[in-house]
Design an enzyme around this catalytic site. Structure first.
Site, PDB file in Angstrom:
ATOM      1  N   CYS A 236      10.703   4.267  17.675  1.00  0.00           N
ATOM      2  CA  CYS A 236      10.285   4.690  19.022  1.00  0.00           C
ATOM      3  C   CYS A 236       9.196   3.722  19.508  1.00  0.00           C
ATOM      4  CB  CYS A 236       9.775   6.126  18.974  1.00  0.00           C
ATOM      5  SG  CYS A 236       9.587   6.855  20.606  1.00  0.00           S
TER       6      CYS A 236
ATOM      7  N   ASP B 271      -2.150   8.173  15.084  1.00  0.00           N
ATOM      8  CA  ASP B 271      -2.452   6.859  15.660  1.00  0.00           C
ATOM      9  C   ASP B 271      -1.615   6.670  16.927  1.00  0.00           C
ATOM     10  OD1 ASP B 271       0.109   6.374  14.764  1.00  0.00           O
ATOM     11  OD2 ASP B 271      -0.381   4.531  13.679  1.00  0.00           O
TER      12      ASP B 271
ATOM     13  N   TYR C 285      -8.720   9.381  12.311  1.00  0.00           N
ATOM     14  CA  TYR C 285      -7.405   8.917  11.907  1.00  0.00           C
ATOM     15  C   TYR C 285      -7.419   8.384  10.467  1.00  0.00           C
ATOM     16  CZ  TYR C 285      -3.875   5.607  10.828  1.00  0.00           C
ATOM     17  OH  TYR C 285      -2.929   4.941  10.122  1.00  0.00           O
TER      18      TYR C 285
ATOM     19  N   TRP D  66       0.830  -1.212   0.000  1.00  0.00           N
ATOM     20  CA  TRP D  66       0.000   0.000   0.000  1.00  0.00           C
ATOM     21  C   TRP D  66       0.869   1.269   0.000  1.00  0.00           C
ATOM     22  CZ3 TRP D  66      -0.283  -3.909   3.618  1.00  0.00           C
ATOM     23  CH2 TRP D  66       0.381  -3.686   4.821  1.00  0.00           C
TER      24      TRP D  66
ATOM     25  N   GLU E  79      -5.838   0.528   5.572  1.00  0.00           N
ATOM     26  CA  GLU E  79      -6.029   1.176   6.879  1.00  0.00           C
ATOM     27  C   GLU E  79      -7.051   0.416   7.728  1.00  0.00           C
ATOM     28  OE1 GLU E  79      -4.317   3.360   8.318  1.00  0.00           O
ATOM     29  OE2 GLU E  79      -3.119   4.072   6.634  1.00  0.00           O
TER      30      GLU E  79
ATOM     31  N   CYS F 171      17.116   3.926  21.732  1.00  0.00           N
ATOM     32  CA  CYS F 171      17.349   5.378  21.706  1.00  0.00           C
ATOM     33  C   CYS F 171      18.770   5.731  21.262  1.00  0.00           C
ATOM     34  CB  CYS F 171      17.077   5.981  23.074  1.00  0.00           C
ATOM     35  SG  CYS F 171      15.363   5.773  23.576  1.00  0.00           S
TER      36      CYS F 171
ATOM     37  N   THR G 298      -4.172  -4.561  14.097  1.00  0.00           N
ATOM     38  CA  THR G 298      -3.598  -5.782  13.521  1.00  0.00           C
ATOM     39  C   THR G 298      -2.119  -5.555  13.235  1.00  0.00           C
ATOM     40  OG1 THR G 298      -5.698  -6.111  12.397  1.00  0.00           O
ATOM     41  CG2 THR G 298      -3.869  -7.439  11.617  1.00  0.00           C
TER      42      THR G 298
HETATM   43  S1  SF4 Z   1      15.311   9.019  21.628  1.00  0.00           S
HETATM   44 FE1  SF4 Z   1      14.169   7.212  22.190  1.00  0.00          FE
HETATM   45  S2  SF4 Z   1      12.304   7.981  23.131  1.00  0.00           S
HETATM   46 FE2  SF4 Z   1      13.226   9.681  22.016  1.00  0.00          FE
HETATM   47  S3  SF4 Z   1      12.227   9.671  20.024  1.00  0.00           S
HETATM   48 FE3  SF4 Z   1      14.105   8.467  19.857  1.00  0.00          FE
HETATM   49  S4  SF4 Z   1      13.489   6.367  20.252  1.00  0.00           S
HETATM   50 FE4  SF4 Z   1      11.830   7.688  20.981  1.00  0.00          FE
END
Ligand code: SF4
Length: 349
Positions: free
Chosen positions: A189, A135, A117, A21, A34, A196, A40
């Site tokens: 994230c 979302d 959304y 898609w 969507e 991170c 899912t």
């Molecule tokens: S640093 Fe970590 S918490 Fe911050 S946006 Fe990036 S992945 Fe997300």
């Protein structure tokens, strides 16, 4: 904001998944993807997307299908009202818009089964309209990066997040921008343990610098779950069994299931067999209980379905109520059944 956008867009161009898609702007396919992907996982949704687009290449094909055919194809995805709404909306678009998906945001939003959304996702990806699609992934990224501790499921919280998302999307390619943010939340994230140290936003991320990753985003309401108890009777006589269509306004409407008695608790088998409802489809004098399985649990968003399977051999043909459908056992897989019965029938429990 500029740094946030440019890094997310760059990240998206490097790491986005190649999904079917993403190679189209056709609103029918975007809408289908969507709706299928709500609640899912992508790997599961992908197979359904392919099945639907192959079986119904156009919105008119979907509109002309029978509801049973759509439910059967949808089987296993859960949330069957989404499939029914899909069908309703395909018919609506065929009848009222000549089979052409509406292009204006307010008309897209007015379609059954399409919320804020989904409307924003279709409007931005298919028609380049500037509406932010927010979302769960987007809530998480914004909450952590900007340090927003307002709960995401309150009116105030939604307004705050929408205002930021609105600001961010201005001047971008809105379809790409929305997908980039969602993909970033899905892959980088992530809810648990985001990586991170490899994140392009880490030097400016509030949650990372203040060690608040596990605390953001904040959600107020806990989902309440209701326990229900379904006793399924798998009746058997020669090569036949019986199914019933669920017609009530309840979960799994229009799906098929074995004759079932719902009890208010995990009733003993003795008590169950003495219930007056039973006589409608099993006369204990003309049947043998072959097996009684242990209770199992099937989780839905708001309900915990406790269920057990009772196999019954009928010693002779009995007249069944009209709402029970006699089925040749070899044809049972032609019927759309809830996931828990599919699991039972395929022996994958
Ligand atoms: S640093 Fe970590 S918490 Fe911050 S946006 Fe990036 S992945 Fe997300």
């Amino acid at each position: 904001m500029d740094v946030f956008n440019s890094r997310i867009h760059k990240w998206y161009s490097l790491f986005k998944r190649d999904l079917p898609w993403r190679n189209t702007r056709d609103p029918y396919f975007i809408w289908l993807s969507e709706i299928i992907l709500q609640q899912t996982r992508i790997d599961q949704g992908l197979a359904y997307y392919q099945k639907f687009t192959e079986t119904f290449p156009t919105i008119t094909d979907l509109a002309n299908a029978s509801e049973d055919q759509i439910l059967k194809l949808w089987q296993g995805l859960g949330y069957y009202s989404r499939a029914r709404n899909l069908h309703f909306t395909a018919r609506h678009i065929t009848e009222h818009y000549n089979g052409v998906f509406p292009r204006q945001h307010h008309l897209i939003l007015s379609l059954k089964g399409v919320g804020e959304y989904t409307a924003a996702a279709i409007a931005s990806i298919s028609f380049n309209l500037v509406y932010p699609a927010i979302d769960g992934n987007v809530f998480r990224v914004l909450s952590r990066f900007f340090g927003i501790s307002e709960p995401i499921d309150t009116g105030t919280g939604k307004k705050i997040f929408t205002a930021i998302a609105n600001e961010l999307i201005q001047g971008t390619d809105p379809g790409m921008h929305n997908q980039a943010l969602m993909e970033f939340g899905a892959l980088q994230c992530t809810p648990q343990k985001p990586d991170c140290l490899k994140c392009p936003l880490k030097d400016q991320c509030y949650a990372f610098s203040s060690n608040k990753i596990a605390e953001l985003p904040v959600k107020l309401k806990k989902t309440k779950q209701r326990d229900r108890y379904f006793n399924y009777f798998v009746l058997s006589h020669e090569n036949k069994t019986w199914l019933k269509k669920r017609t009530e306004k309840d979960i799994w409407k229009n799906l098929f299931e074995f004759p079932m008695i719902e009890t208010s608790d995990a009733t003993s088998i003795e008590k169950l067999l003495s219930m007056p409802e039973l006589i409608k489809f099993v006369d204990p004098d003309k049947a043998i209980i072959k097996s009684v399985e242990d209770w199992k649990v099937h989780l839905l968003t708001h309900q915990r379905i406790n269920y057990r399977i009772i196999q019954v051999n009928l010693l002779q043909e009995i007249t069944m109520p009209l709402d029970l459908i006699e089925v040749n056992k070899k044809d049972i897989f032609n019927f759309a059944v809830p996931k828990l019965l599919e699991t039972y029938l395929t022996g994958n429990s």
